[in-house]
Design a protein around this motif. Structure first.
Motif, PDB file in Angstrom:
ATOM      1  N   GLU B  48     -97.472 -19.980  20.292  1.00 41.11           N
ATOM      2  CA  GLU B  48     -98.558 -19.273  20.534  1.00 41.11           C
ATOM      3  C   GLU B  48     -98.386 -17.873  21.185  1.00 41.11           C
ATOM      4  OE1 GLU B  48     -99.433 -23.635  20.856  1.00 41.11           O
ATOM      5  OE2 GLU B  48     -98.089 -22.379  21.701  1.00 41.11           O
ATOM      6  N   ARG B  49     -97.428 -17.967  22.019  1.00 45.87           N
ATOM      7  CA  ARG B  49     -97.124 -16.442  22.539  1.00 45.87           C
ATOM      8  C   ARG B  49     -96.770 -15.566  21.404  1.00 45.87           C
ATOM      9  NH1 ARG B  49     -96.266 -16.032  28.090  1.00 45.87           N
ATOM     10  NH2 ARG B  49     -96.551 -18.252  28.537  1.00 45.87           N
ATOM     11  N   GLU B  50     -95.774 -15.934  20.466  1.00 41.48           N
ATOM     12  CA  GLU B  50     -95.310 -15.137  19.589  1.00 41.48           C
ATOM     13  C   GLU B  50     -96.595 -14.599  18.670  1.00 41.48           C
ATOM     14  OE1 GLU B  50     -92.179 -17.018  17.679  1.00 41.48           O
ATOM     15  OE2 GLU B  50     -90.812 -16.572  19.550  1.00 41.48           O
ATOM     16  N   LEU B  51     -97.400 -15.697  18.385  1.00 37.24           N
ATOM     17  CA  LEU B  51     -98.632 -15.252  17.667  1.00 37.24           C
ATOM     18  C   LEU B  51     -99.247 -14.235  18.333  1.00 37.24           C
ATOM     19  CD1 LEU B  51     -99.386 -18.784  16.182  1.00 37.24           C
ATOM     20  CD2 LEU B  51     -98.942 -16.760  14.835  1.00 37.24           C
ATOM     21  N   PHE B  52     -99.590 -14.452  19.579  1.00 37.85           N
ATOM     22  CA  PHE B  52    -100.517 -13.657  20.335  1.00 37.85           C
ATOM     23  C   PHE B  52     -99.890 -12.366  20.438  1.00 37.85           C
ATOM     24  CE2 PHE B  52    -104.205 -14.888  22.734  1.00 37.85           C
ATOM     25  CZ  PHE B  52    -104.806 -13.556  23.152  1.00 37.85           C
ATOM     26  N   ASP B  53     -98.532 -12.296  20.298  1.00 38.16           N
ATOM     27  CA  ASP B  53     -97.785 -10.987  20.270  1.00 38.16           C
ATOM     28  C   ASP B  53     -98.267 -10.139  19.144  1.00 38.16           C
ATOM     29  OD1 ASP B  53     -94.281  -9.880  20.715  1.00 38.16           O
ATOM     30  OD2 ASP B  53     -96.050  -8.802  21.107  1.00 38.16           O
ATOM     31  N   ALA B  54     -98.076 -10.887  18.010  1.00 36.08           N
ATOM     32  CA  ALA B  54     -98.355 -10.422  16.749  1.00 36.08           C
ATOM     33  C   ALA B  54     -99.707  -9.834  16.594  1.00 36.08           C
ATOM     34  CB  ALA B  54     -97.975 -11.285  15.673  1.00 36.08           C
ATOM     35  N   PHE B  55    -100.643 -10.696  17.151  1.00 37.90           N
ATOM     36  CA  PHE B  55    -102.160 -10.418  17.123  1.00 37.90           C
ATOM     37  C   PHE B  55    -102.494  -9.080  17.694  1.00 37.90           C
ATOM     38  CE2 PHE B  55    -106.159 -11.026  19.599  1.00 37.90           C
ATOM     39  CZ  PHE B  55    -106.989 -10.805  18.837  1.00 37.90           C
ATOM     40  N   LEU B  56    -101.825  -9.024  19.082  1.00 39.72           N
ATOM     41  CA  LEU B  56    -102.050  -7.849  20.158  1.00 39.72           C
ATOM     42  C   LEU B  56    -101.728  -6.434  19.275  1.00 39.72           C
ATOM     43  CD1 LEU B  56    -101.453  -9.071  23.424  1.00 39.72           C
ATOM     44  CD2 LEU B  56    -103.564  -8.586  22.487  1.00 39.72           C
ATOM     45  N   ARG B  57    -100.519  -6.837  18.830  1.00 37.44           N
ATOM     46  CA  ARG B  57     -99.858  -5.546  17.816  1.00 37.44           C
ATOM     47  C   ARG B  57    -100.926  -5.169  16.850  1.00 37.44           C
ATOM     48  NH1 ARG B  57     -94.727  -4.295  19.563  1.00 37.44           N
ATOM     49  NH2 ARG B  57     -94.033  -6.023  20.809  1.00 37.44           N
ATOM     50  N   SER B  58    -101.374  -6.175  16.036  1.00 40.68           N
ATOM     51  CA  SER B  58    -102.455  -5.766  15.056  1.00 40.68           C
ATOM     52  C   SER B  58    -103.654  -5.159  15.453  1.00 40.68           C
ATOM     53  CB  SER B  58    -102.310  -6.895  14.156  1.00 40.68           C
ATOM     54  OG  SER B  58    -102.886  -8.046  14.690  1.00 40.68           O
TER      55      SER B  58
END
Lengths: 328, 753
Positions: B48-58
């Motif tokens: 989830e953390r990785e996904l959230f990271d990607a989400f924040l970047r986008s």
């Protein structure tokens, strides 16, 4: 009141000749049976099973001439033996074989036991008395190439070498040789230079046996006299007398320091085995079992210190096995 | 369930961001709701953390329209702090977002305590391979945040990003995190394990960080002080580093002082030697703290020397305390020792006493070691305590270090060695056994013992010896030294003498006959002469040889009774007084009573003498006395002289003298001076031994011949001898001398022997 000295743990009989040399091989893992090799005057090498206390094999390779030195070369399947037939034999005992693989002819006819030192995996150095009276020759085994011949300076008058001890400080450092001579002196030899580093007159009589503790740089030697001589090697590689110990009866035929450097055992002409603390040569025990001169003493290399044994071979045809000071 | 919801929401949000407008707002709302449902950012898993990271970047890269105001900021503030912080800093340089906007979010990030959440998150992550760089980068960003912000905003940054505000804030944040750490995870030192190394790095050359660190530990509440201090002590590799990190914490915080000087030293004992060294080394490094070191030492010694502690505390603790004492001692300076020498001495004496009383060898050894060390420290010039125990302390070898004892030989208890006596090979007890051993025994030890024992055996058993005397004499004559024995020749000779004196006639007959027979070496022949002479000497002497040996008993002497008034001793005292006050006028030695007895040589002298003198002129194939074997002849002549001398007062002396004079006459012109010397010897002993009347009556002619020979060549000893001859004849005529029964002890005539 001190305890009376212990009795032998057991006695091995059946060599039917005086026992001149002993060597344990007990370092193996289960199901390897601990064994004791004995060399006797009738030229046989007996392999004693220390579980059953019976002879497993008798090796006949010295033409019925006395065997006076037996050593293993890494495990109990490779054996070196030295006999009065002037041969040093290398045995292959693996898988029940009893074959002499190779032998070295000695041109010397003295009684000097050879000394063996493993310098690398599968490579040994062996020092033995050479053809010329005062010389010592060092060979590399198994190749049998001569490494060096140690000649005393002209006019040194050391006499024949009587006992030898090859040693090195720790793996990799260069090997040195301690040799006891007929005139009672002990000489430290540098093998690479072929030069005597130090000489010490320890005894009035021929040095019969010596052993050396490379950790403490301290050695001990015995002769036909009533004295044990303890000497040390200082950092300049000079031998110095450390102390002497007077014995009740004269004559020492063998001296061995236990591998853990706690105690030292001597084989006496007075039929007795003596045990001393190695640190200060405090007399600890006199084991009086044999009825004739004790020729050799040897400590076992058991992994577990509690199982460590002492064996003594005598002119009375017996080998006594002792368990002493194993709790330390 | 909640995690799955969040995942779905994140995927939808990623789609929604592309469409912008209402949908985007709804999608972000859904993400926030799902995050809250999942239990907040702290509860997220790795995926989830990785996904959230990607989400924040986008999200950061999305167009303004896709970022509904007020909502997208919340996403950064509520999301996992590490990615949020990283993405925010990265987007500071991004053209799509105004730096101002980002900085505002960052400001909020700090104000809302997300920084501590960030640190907390980092601390919670298990140490992973490769995460080192990530952490490095993160720390770099945290530390450089004010610089970044001011660079972007060109100096117009909000006050919170001023370094003077930011770093105290950061320190406070760290304290918060530490509190959280010690609060929630007591004993979990792994967290400090990350913090402390970083602090170590940071404080290495930076005094600001050092101060931050000091403040950090100072502000740790008392409740958690112990855990923090312990963590620091355990994590730092050396006392200097610890000193850098803690500063004078122990002086400022009473709690820390208690922990360091009391709890860790006296109450706990599970710490490794390295910890002890850190701790005590830390105390020793600053003059303010040294007072505490001395105090700690005093307290340690108090415990060490308390007999109750020695008896009741576990050996491990005692070893721990001993180690601490030794370390303290090593840190003490001369002046400090001077100041507390008396206390040290008192404690040492008490401590030694109660340790040596202990029944456990380990405790006794500990006591000895510590006492030796103290003694060595406090007595720089005087005598030091020295037990024979050696100790090697391996301090620098890490966690498993401990005291290694290597005792002297004392731990090896000797067995009884009273039976270790000189080996005496049992010698035979019968003469016949001796013969057996000497003739055919291969056992050299036994043979040696027999040779050594034979003489006394022969002397003790004269009867048995007589039965086999000649055989024994024969064996002894032929006995060779099979193996080296000290003094073999003498031993054999003594045995031969013993045999000959025990049974003189047959043995003498045998020996004298052998002297002239074939196949003997010169040495054996000379042996025969020696044995005959020595035996004659023994026989002619009174039986003193064996009996007087026992007369050497000590004379009864008077012992002065010291303070004893026992009435038994009165006589002795009186005697003593009389002796002291009596003056004796007699001087000189009291007369020694000469032992006397029959001269046993009397009856046998002839058997010794005549066979020897008879055959000298008959050369054998192997033995020519008058020819080349003149050395033996010389010995023979001397032997005859001695026999003559010893034959004084015997019946045969006259006949012997006559024969001897003839013998001398026959040899008087011998070429060898040793022989001629012997002849003179013969004459002088003859003059001593033969009574004057015999000399003058029975052998006048021979004597005159001799006299003329002696007078013929006045050289060397002859004139003296001539004089002696004349005088003797004269004296003998004049005075009837009562000759002593025995000759003087040393025959003058034997001078050449």
């Amino acid at each position: 009141m001190a305890l009376p000295p212990p009795d032998p743990q057991f006695v091995l009989r059946g060599t039917s000749a005086a026992v001149h040399t002993l060597h344990f091989s007990c370092g193996g893992q289960e199901p390897d049976v601990p064994v004791l090799f004995s060399g006797s005057e009738n030229g046989l090498i007996h392999v004693w099973n220390l579980k059953t206390h019976r002879v497993d094999t008798a090796l006949d390779g010295h033409g019925r001439k006395s065997v006076y030195c037996v050593e293993t070369m890494g495990g109990k399947n490779r054996l070196l033996s030295q006999g009065r037939d002037q041969r040093i034999c290398l045995w292959d005992l693996a898988e029940g074989r009893t074959a002499v693989m190779d032998s070295v002819f000695m041109e010397n006819v003295g009684f000097c036991r050879c000394s063996l030192l493993m310098v690398a995996q599968g490579r040994w150095l062996m020092a033995m008395a050479a053809k010329a009276l005062e010389e010592v020759q060092v060979l590399e085994l198994p190749s049998k190439t001569s490494v060096c011949t140690l000649k005393p300076e002209a006019g040194a008058k050391l006499g024949m070498p009587m006992c030898l001890k090859l040693w090195q400080l720790s793996g990799g450092s260069q090997p040195l040789l301690l040799a006891g001579y007929e005139d009672g002196s002990v000489v430290l030899w540098n093998l690479s230079m072929g030069k005597a580093l130090s000489q010490l007159a320890c005894h009035q009589e021929p040095v019969m046996s010596l052993d050396f503790d490379s950790e403490k740089a301290k050695g001990i030697s015995g002769s036909s006299e009533k004295v044990l001589s303890i000497w040390s090697l200082n950092e300049q590689q000079n031998l110095q007398v450390y102390k002497t110990h007077n014995l009740v009866n004269a004559g020492i035929s063998d001296i061995t320091i236990r591998p853990d450097k706690k105690i030292v055992a001597t084989a006496g002409w007075d039929h007795r085995i003596r045990i001393f603390g190695w640190k200060k040569l405090k007399p600890l025990a006199v084991l009086d079992y044999h009825t004739a001169t004790v020729h050799c003493v040897s400590f076992s290399n058991h992994k577990n210190p509690r199982e460590r044994l002492l064996a003594a071979g005598s002119k009375d045809h017996r080998i006594s096995i002792w368990s002493i000071y194993t709790q330390t | 369930m909640a995690a799955a919801g969040l995942e779905r929401a994140l995927r939808e949000a990623a789609l929604g961001l592309e469409r912008a407008g209402e949908e985007a707002a709804a999608a972000l709302g859904a993400v926030r709701a799902a995050l809250a449902a999942a239990g907040g950012a702290a509860a997220l898993g790795k995926r989830e953390r990785e996904l959230f990271d990607a989400f924040l970047r986008s999200l950061a890269g999305a167009p303004r329209a896709a970022r509904p105001e007020g909502v997208w900021q919340r996403c950064f503030l509520e999301g996992p702090p590490v990615p949020a912080f990283c993405v925010l800093l990265e987007t500071l340089g991004c053209p799509r977002l105004y730096p101002r906007e980002v900085v505002e979010v960052l400001e909020q990030f700090l104000q809302e305590g997300r920084m501590s959440a960030l640190l907390w998150e980092v601390c919670q992550q298990p140490v992973q391979v490769g995460s080192q760089e990530l952490q490095e980068a993160l720390l770099n960003r945290i530390v450089c945040l004010p610089n970044h912000v001011s660079n972007k905003l060109e100096g117009k940054n909000p006050p919170v990003f001023f370094p003077q505000n930011y770093f105290p804030f950061l320190g406070g944040t760290i304290i918060q995190v530490l509190q959280k750490i010690s609060d929630s995870l007591r004993g979990k030192i792994e967290i400090l394990g990350i913090l402390v190394p970083s602090l170590m790095e940071l404080t290495k050359s930076d005094c600001i960080w050092q101060r931050i660190c000091w403040r950090l530990v100072e502000y740790v509440p008392d409740r958690w002080m112990e855990a923090v201090v312990l963590g620091f002590v355990q994590q730092t590799p050396g006392a200097d580093v610890l000193s850098r990190l803690l500063g004078n914490l122990v002086v400022k915080s009473m709690k820390a002082q208690f922990v360091v000087t009391q709890k860790m030293l006296l109450l706990q004992y599970g710490h490794t030697t390295a910890v002890l060294q850190n701790l005590l080394g830390y105390l020793a490094l600053d003059s303010l703290r040294r007072a505490l070191l001395i105090k700690a030492l005093q307290e340690l010694l108090e415990t060490w020397s308390s007999s109750s502690a020695v008896r009741h505390s576990p050996p491990e603790q005692q070893q721990y305390i001993s180690k601490a004492i030794l370390i303290c001692l090593s840190h003490l300076k001369e002046t400090e020792i001077e100041s507390c020498r008396q206390e040290l001495l008192t404690s040492m004496m008490e401590g030694v006493k109660c340790h040596l009383d202990s029944s456990l060898p380990q405790i006794r050894h500990l006591g000895m070691i510590v006492a030796e060390s103290i003694s060595a420290k406090i007595n720089t010039d005087g005598p030091v305590l020295k037990f024979q125990v050696k100790v090697t302390m391996k301090f620098m070898s890490g966690t498993n270090s401990c005291l290694h004892f290597s005792y002297s030989d004392d731990d090896l208890i000797p067995y009884d060695m009273s039976e270790d006596k000189e080996v005496k090979i049992k010698a035979p007890v019968y003469i016949r056994d001796c013969i057996e051993v000497l003739t055919g025994c291969e056992d050299m030890d036994k043979w040696e013992a027999t040779v050594k024992a034979l003489e006394s055996l022969v002397r003790k058993n004269p009867e048995a010896t007589r039965e086999v005397s000649v055989e024994l004499a024969k064996i002894l004559l032929h006995l060779e030294e099979k193996t080296y024995i000290e003094g073999f020749v003498e031993l054999r000779q003594r045995a031969q003498v013993a045999v000959l004196t025990t049974d003189p006639i047959p043995v003498a007959k045998y020996l004298t006959s052998q002297f002239y027979s074939l196949n003997y070496s010169l040495h054996q022949r000379m042996d025969i002469l020696d044995v005959l002479v020595l035996s004659a000497q023994e026989l002619s002497y009174p039986k003193s040889h064996w009996k007087t040996k026992h007369s050497g008993a000590p004379k009864p002497c008077i012992q002065l009774p010291h303070g004893s008034d026992s009435s038994k001793d009165w006589r002795r005292i009186v005697d003593e007084r009389i002796k002291n006050k009596t003056r004796r006028f007699a001087t000189g030695h009291s007369q020694v009573e000469l032992a006397s007895g029959p001269n046993e040589f009397n009856s046998v002298a002839g058997h010794f003498f005549f066979p020897l003198i008879q055959h000298f002129d008959r050369p054998l194939t192997t033995f020519d006395l008058l020819g080349e074997d003149h050395f033996v002849l010389g010995r023979l002549v001397h032997a005859l002289a001695v026999l003559m001398y010893l034959a004084v007062n015997t019946v045969a002396v006259a006949a012997m003298g006559k024969a001897l004079l003839e013998f001398v006459w026959a040899l008087r012109f011998h070429t060898d001076s040793y022989v001629r010397q012997g002849l003179l010897c013969c004459i002088s002993s003859l003059l001593f031994s033969v009574p004057a009347e015999c000399l003058l009556e029975d052998m006048t002619e021979e004597l005159l011949e001799t006299q003329s020979w002696l007078g013929g060549k006045r050289r060397g000893a002859r004139p003296h001898l001539l004089l002696l001859m004349e005088r003797t004849a004269y004296e003998r005529q004049q005075i009837t001398v009562l000759c002593p029964e025995h000759p003087p002890s040393t025959p003058a005539a034997c001078g050449f022997w």
